[in-house]
Design a protein around this motif. Structure first.
Motif, PDB file in Angstrom:
ATOM      1  N   LEU A  65      -6.361   4.240  -5.918  1.00 16.29           N
ATOM      2  CA  LEU A  65      -5.700   3.093  -6.534  1.00 16.29           C
ATOM      3  C   LEU A  65      -4.190   3.173  -6.345  1.00 16.29           C
ATOM      4  O   LEU A  65      -3.533   2.154  -6.055  1.00 16.29           O
ATOM      5  CB  LEU A  65      -6.041   3.038  -8.028  1.00 16.29           C
ATOM      6  CG  LEU A  65      -5.421   1.881  -8.821  1.00 16.29           C
ATOM      7  CD1 LEU A  65      -5.887   0.540  -8.266  1.00 16.29           C
ATOM      8  CD2 LEU A  65      -5.773   1.998 -10.300  1.00 16.29           C
ATOM      9  N   VAL A  66      -3.641   4.380  -6.477  1.00 11.19           N
ATOM     10  CA  VAL A  66      -2.202   4.564  -6.262  1.00 11.19           C
ATOM     11  C   VAL A  66      -1.826   4.194  -4.832  1.00 11.19           C
ATOM     12  O   VAL A  66      -0.802   3.546  -4.577  1.00 11.19           O
ATOM     13  CB  VAL A  66      -1.795   6.017  -6.582  1.00 11.19           C
ATOM     14  CG1 VAL A  66      -0.397   6.317  -6.061  1.00 11.19           C
ATOM     15  CG2 VAL A  66      -1.848   6.265  -8.079  1.00 11.19           C
ATOM     16  N   VAL A  67      -2.663   4.595  -3.886  1.00 10.62           N
ATOM     17  CA  VAL A  67      -2.389   4.269  -2.483  1.00 10.62           C
ATOM     18  C   VAL A  67      -2.430   2.764  -2.267  1.00 10.62           C
ATOM     19  O   VAL A  67      -1.593   2.189  -1.550  1.00 10.62           O
ATOM     20  CB  VAL A  67      -3.399   4.980  -1.561  1.00 10.62           C
ATOM     21  CG1 VAL A  67      -3.287   4.477  -0.135  1.00 10.62           C
ATOM     22  CG2 VAL A  67      -3.155   6.472  -1.591  1.00 10.62           C
ATOM     23  N   MET A  68      -3.394   2.092  -2.870  1.00 11.53           N
ATOM     24  CA  MET A  68      -3.471   0.638  -2.731  1.00 11.53           C
ATOM     25  C   MET A  68      -2.215  -0.029  -3.290  1.00 11.53           C
ATOM     26  O   MET A  68      -1.684  -0.977  -2.703  1.00 11.53           O
ATOM     27  CB  MET A  68      -4.721   0.113  -3.443  1.00 11.53           C
ATOM     28  CG  MET A  68      -6.030   0.544  -2.809  1.00 11.53           C
ATOM     29  SD  MET A  68      -7.481  -0.033  -3.723  1.00 11.53           S
ATOM     30  CE  MET A  68      -7.311  -1.806  -3.515  1.00 11.53           C
ATOM     31  N   LEU A  69      -1.721   0.486  -4.414  1.00 13.27           N
ATOM     32  CA  LEU A  69      -0.532  -0.110  -5.023  1.00 13.27           C
ATOM     33  C   LEU A  69       0.725   0.210  -4.223  1.00 13.27           C
ATOM     34  O   LEU A  69       1.577  -0.661  -4.004  1.00 13.27           O
ATOM     35  CB  LEU A  69      -0.381   0.389  -6.469  1.00 13.27           C
ATOM     36  CG  LEU A  69      -1.460  -0.065  -7.456  1.00 13.27           C
ATOM     37  CD1 LEU A  69      -1.265   0.593  -8.810  1.00 13.27           C
ATOM     38  CD2 LEU A  69      -1.465  -1.579  -7.594  1.00 13.27           C
ATOM     39  N   THR A  70       0.850   1.470  -3.785  1.00 13.73           N
ATOM     40  CA  THR A  70       2.055   1.857  -3.053  1.00 13.73           C
ATOM     41  C   THR A  70       2.116   1.214  -1.677  1.00 13.73           C
ATOM     42  O   THR A  70       3.173   0.750  -1.239  1.00 13.73           O
ATOM     43  CB  THR A  70       2.129   3.383  -2.905  1.00 13.73           C
ATOM     44  OG1 THR A  70       0.913   3.879  -2.328  1.00 13.73           O
ATOM     45  CG2 THR A  70       2.345   4.054  -4.250  1.00 13.73           C
ATOM     46  N   THR A  71       0.973   1.175  -0.977  1.00 10.12           N
ATOM     47  CA  THR A  71       0.981   0.520   0.326  1.00 10.12           C
ATOM     48  C   THR A  71       1.120  -0.996   0.179  1.00 10.12           C
ATOM     49  O   THR A  71       1.761  -1.659   1.002  1.00 10.12           O
ATOM     50  CB  THR A  71      -0.307   0.831   1.100  1.00 10.12           C
ATOM     51  OG1 THR A  71      -1.448   0.509   0.291  1.00 10.12           O
ATOM     52  CG2 THR A  71      -0.365   2.293   1.487  1.00 10.12           C
ATOM     53  N   GLY A  72       0.526  -1.528  -0.884  1.00  8.65           N
ATOM     54  CA  GLY A  72       0.651  -2.961  -1.118  1.00  8.65           C
ATOM     55  C   GLY A  72       2.072  -3.388  -1.446  1.00  8.65           C
ATOM     56  O   GLY A  72       2.410  -4.576  -1.315  1.00  8.65           O
ATOM     57  N   ALA A  99      11.994   6.876  -2.910  1.00 13.33           N
ATOM     58  CA  ALA A  99      10.713   7.569  -2.775  1.00 13.33           C
ATOM     59  C   ALA A  99      10.931   9.053  -2.503  1.00 13.33           C
ATOM     60  O   ALA A  99      10.312   9.920  -3.152  1.00 13.33           O
ATOM     61  CB  ALA A  99       9.889   6.938  -1.656  1.00 13.33           C
ATOM     62  N   PHE A 100      11.808   9.367  -1.548  1.00 13.75           N
ATOM     63  CA  PHE A 100      12.077  10.777  -1.247  1.00 13.75           C
ATOM     64  C   PHE A 100      12.793  11.471  -2.413  1.00 13.75           C
ATOM     65  O   PHE A 100      12.547  12.656  -2.682  1.00 13.75           O
ATOM     66  CB  PHE A 100      12.916  10.890   0.021  1.00 13.75           C
ATOM     67  CG  PHE A 100      12.143  10.620   1.289  1.00 13.75           C
ATOM     68  CD1 PHE A 100      11.073  11.409   1.660  1.00 13.75           C
ATOM     69  CD2 PHE A 100      12.493   9.561   2.114  1.00 13.75           C
ATOM     70  CE1 PHE A 100      10.351  11.159   2.819  1.00 13.75           C
ATOM     71  CE2 PHE A 100      11.782   9.301   3.280  1.00 13.75           C
ATOM     72  CZ  PHE A 100      10.706  10.100   3.626  1.00 13.75           C
ATOM     73  N   ARG A 101      13.656  10.748  -3.101  1.00 18.12           N
ATOM     74  CA  ARG A 101      14.328  11.327  -4.262  1.00 18.12           C
ATOM     75  C   ARG A 101      13.318  11.665  -5.354  1.00 18.12           C
ATOM     76  O   ARG A 101      13.427  12.699  -6.022  1.00 18.12           O
ATOM     77  CB  ARG A 101      15.384  10.343  -4.779  1.00 18.12           C
ATOM     78  CG  ARG A 101      16.206  10.884  -5.943  1.00 18.12           C
ATOM     79  CD  ARG A 101      17.186   9.825  -6.446  1.00 18.12           C
ATOM     80  NE  ARG A 101      17.915  10.318  -7.598  1.00 18.12           N
ATOM     81  CZ  ARG A 101      19.041  10.990  -7.549  1.00 18.12           C
ATOM     82  NH1 ARG A 101      19.600  11.242  -6.372  1.00 18.12           N
ATOM     83  NH2 ARG A 101      19.630  11.412  -8.638  1.00 18.12           N
ATOM     84  N   HIS A 102      12.328  10.777  -5.516  1.00 16.56           N
ATOM     85  CA  HIS A 102      11.268  11.043  -6.501  1.00 16.56           C
ATOM     86  C   HIS A 102      10.520  12.334  -6.162  1.00 16.56           C
ATOM     87  O   HIS A 102      10.262  13.161  -7.042  1.00 16.56           O
ATOM     88  CB  HIS A 102      10.306   9.864  -6.533  1.00 16.56           C
ATOM     89  CG  HIS A 102       9.017  10.141  -7.249  1.00 16.56           C
ATOM     90  ND1 HIS A 102       8.908  10.196  -8.620  1.00 16.56           N
ATOM     91  CD2 HIS A 102       7.761  10.408  -6.768  1.00 16.56           C
ATOM     92  CE1 HIS A 102       7.669  10.472  -8.966  1.00 16.56           C
ATOM     93  NE2 HIS A 102       6.937  10.600  -7.868  1.00 16.56           N
ATOM     94  N   THR A 112       4.790  10.255  -2.750  1.00 13.38           N
ATOM     95  CA  THR A 112       5.972  10.003  -1.916  1.00 13.38           C
ATOM     96  C   THR A 112       5.569   9.635  -0.501  1.00 13.38           C
ATOM     97  O   THR A 112       6.105   8.689   0.095  1.00 13.38           O
ATOM     98  CB  THR A 112       6.877  11.245  -1.907  1.00 13.38           C
ATOM     99  OG1 THR A 112       7.321  11.519  -3.229  1.00 13.38           O
ATOM    100  CG2 THR A 112       8.080  11.032  -1.007  1.00 13.38           C
ATOM    101  N   THR A 113       4.611  10.384   0.058  1.00 12.71           N
ATOM    102  CA  THR A 113       4.153  10.111   1.416  1.00 12.71           C
ATOM    103  C   THR A 113       3.551   8.718   1.530  1.00 12.71           C
ATOM    104  O   THR A 113       3.893   7.945   2.434  1.00 12.71           O
ATOM    105  CB  THR A 113       3.111  11.160   1.846  1.00 12.71           C
ATOM    106  OG1 THR A 113       3.704  12.460   1.792  1.00 12.71           O
ATOM    107  CG2 THR A 113       2.621  10.890   3.256  1.00 12.71           C
ATOM    108  N   PHE A 114       2.652   8.367   0.619  1.00 11.79           N
ATOM    109  CA  PHE A 114       1.982   7.073   0.682  1.00 11.79           C
ATOM    110  C   PHE A 114       2.957   5.921   0.415  1.00 11.79           C
ATOM    111  O   PHE A 114       2.837   4.845   1.008  1.00 11.79           O
ATOM    112  CB  PHE A 114       0.828   7.018  -0.304  1.00 11.79           C
ATOM    113  CG  PHE A 114      -0.279   7.974   0.019  1.00 11.79           C
ATOM    114  CD1 PHE A 114      -0.769   8.067   1.306  1.00 11.79           C
ATOM    115  CD2 PHE A 114      -0.831   8.795  -0.952  1.00 11.79           C
ATOM    116  CE1 PHE A 114      -1.793   8.950   1.629  1.00 11.79           C
ATOM    117  CE2 PHE A 114      -1.855   9.676  -0.642  1.00 11.79           C
ATOM    118  CZ  PHE A 114      -2.336   9.759   0.652  1.00 11.79           C
TER     119      PHE A 114
END
Length: 347
Positions: A65-72, A99-102, A112-114
């Motif tokens: 679900l996180v990937v769907m939200l982050t990629t979306g 994202a990288f700072r997070h 971060t990667t996704f």
């Protein structure tokens, strides 16, 4: 007794688990004909390298679900990139920096990667065709689901010893360095993203490589940046050539699996410190990432009737170019920081 010794050695279990999980994910993704099938073993590699425990069903679904939200999130940038390109690129750069700072501030490295992949791959694909962006999201989710399903199987085959120490976390950066390193990583990714905006279909894999280099640059220093960034890219390309030659001896899906198992196991031995080496674990991980990307794209080129060797030469040249650029960013920003510190008066 030897079997018990192997079972009690966590590094042996981790190396076998990483190699078998990556190879199995590769074979299943290509066997099922998933879209962008080389992404599944990449996701499996990232998961197995980061996690020493299997994900629960709830955690696996949550990660998907996180990937769907982050990629979306990349979909939201498509209108801005189409009608205000400069502002859109600046916003993507800011998103990459955050994202990288997070991740550098103690956040989840997988998120971060996704998030970096979503901001770049999806928005770049959407500038050409919104349907293409949806297809890329669908490919990412399918490949991630496969990697999440392979993860518990790999842990079942090669379980972590009960008395094993957890994988040590990377030491956090000083607070004053987090911003600089995150900026450096974002600048590493941006040129590949600009290329993908020109031709999303042709340069999509370059984004994956640049995101990997961006994360690798977070732990690189000026002293070892050339070996870490350029050396691992060259070594990964050499491994891809050797793998392609070996696969040509007998072309079959199971041979694809067995050769990947062998190559991944050889690199996993270096990654987990079985063989003494001066290179860092990031060097071996990035070499394996480079090999999988180049090899997977070459297999797809061959299946589609394209000229494999010219396409490989072009991609390898681009990989080397962005690796040189990543090293240059590390060098220039470090020099700038040193000069800035020398100009500041002592309190």
């Amino acid at each position: 007794m030897p079997t018990e010794c192997v079972r009690r050695e966590p590094r042996a279990q981790r190396a076998l688990r990483l190699a078998s999980g990556t190879a199995l994910c590769l074979a299943v993704s290509f066997g099922l004909g998933l879209p962008l099938p080389f992404i599944a073993p990449l996701f499996a590699l990232f998961l197995l390298a980061k996690l020493d425990r299997p994900l629960s069903l709830k955690a696996g679904l949550g990660l998907t679900l996180v990937v769907m939200l982050t990629t979306g999130s990349g979909l939201l940038l498509i209108p801005l990139l189409r009608y205000a390109s400069f502002s859109g690129v600046l916003l993507v750069g800011l998103g990459l920096f955050l994202a990288f700072r997070h991740g550098l501030s103690g956040g989840n490295g997988l998120v971060t990667t996704f998030l970096a992949i979503g901001l770049t791959m999806i928005s770049a694909a959407g500038t050409a065709d919104f349907t293409l962006a949806l297809l890329v999201i669908n490919a990412l989710v399918q490949n991630l689901l496969l990697a999440v399903l392979i993860l518990p199987l790999s842990h079942w085959l090669f379980p972590e010893p009960t008395d094993a120490q957890p994988v040590p976390a990377e030491p956090p950066l000083p607070a004053e360095e987090v911003g600089w390193v995150a900026l450096r990583a974002a600048l590493v990714v941006l040129p590949a993203y600009l290329l993908a905006l020109i031709d999303p279909a042709g340069y999509m894999a370059i984004i994956l490589k640049s995101v990997s280099l961006g994360q690798q640059s977070c732990t690189a220093t000026v002293r070892n940046a050339a070996h870490e960034l350029i050396g691992s890219t060259l070594f990964g390309g050499l491994l891809a050539i050797l793998f392609w030659w070996a696969l040509g001896l007998f072309v079959h899906l199971w041979m694809f699996f067995l050769w990947m198992l062998l190559f991944a196991l050889l690199l996993a031995r270096k990654l987990y410190g079985f063989s003494p080496t001066r290179q860092s674990p990031g060097f071996w991980l990035n070499s394996l990432v480079t090999m999988i990307i180049l090899l997977g794209l070459s297999v797809q080129d061959s299946a589609n009737g394209k000229d494999v060797y010219s396409a490989f030469a072009l991609r390898m040249g681009l990989f080397i170019a962005i690796s040189l650029y990543a090293w240059l960013m590390v060098y220039l920003l470090d020099r700038y920081r040193q000069g800035r510190a020398m100009r500041q008066p002592d309190c």
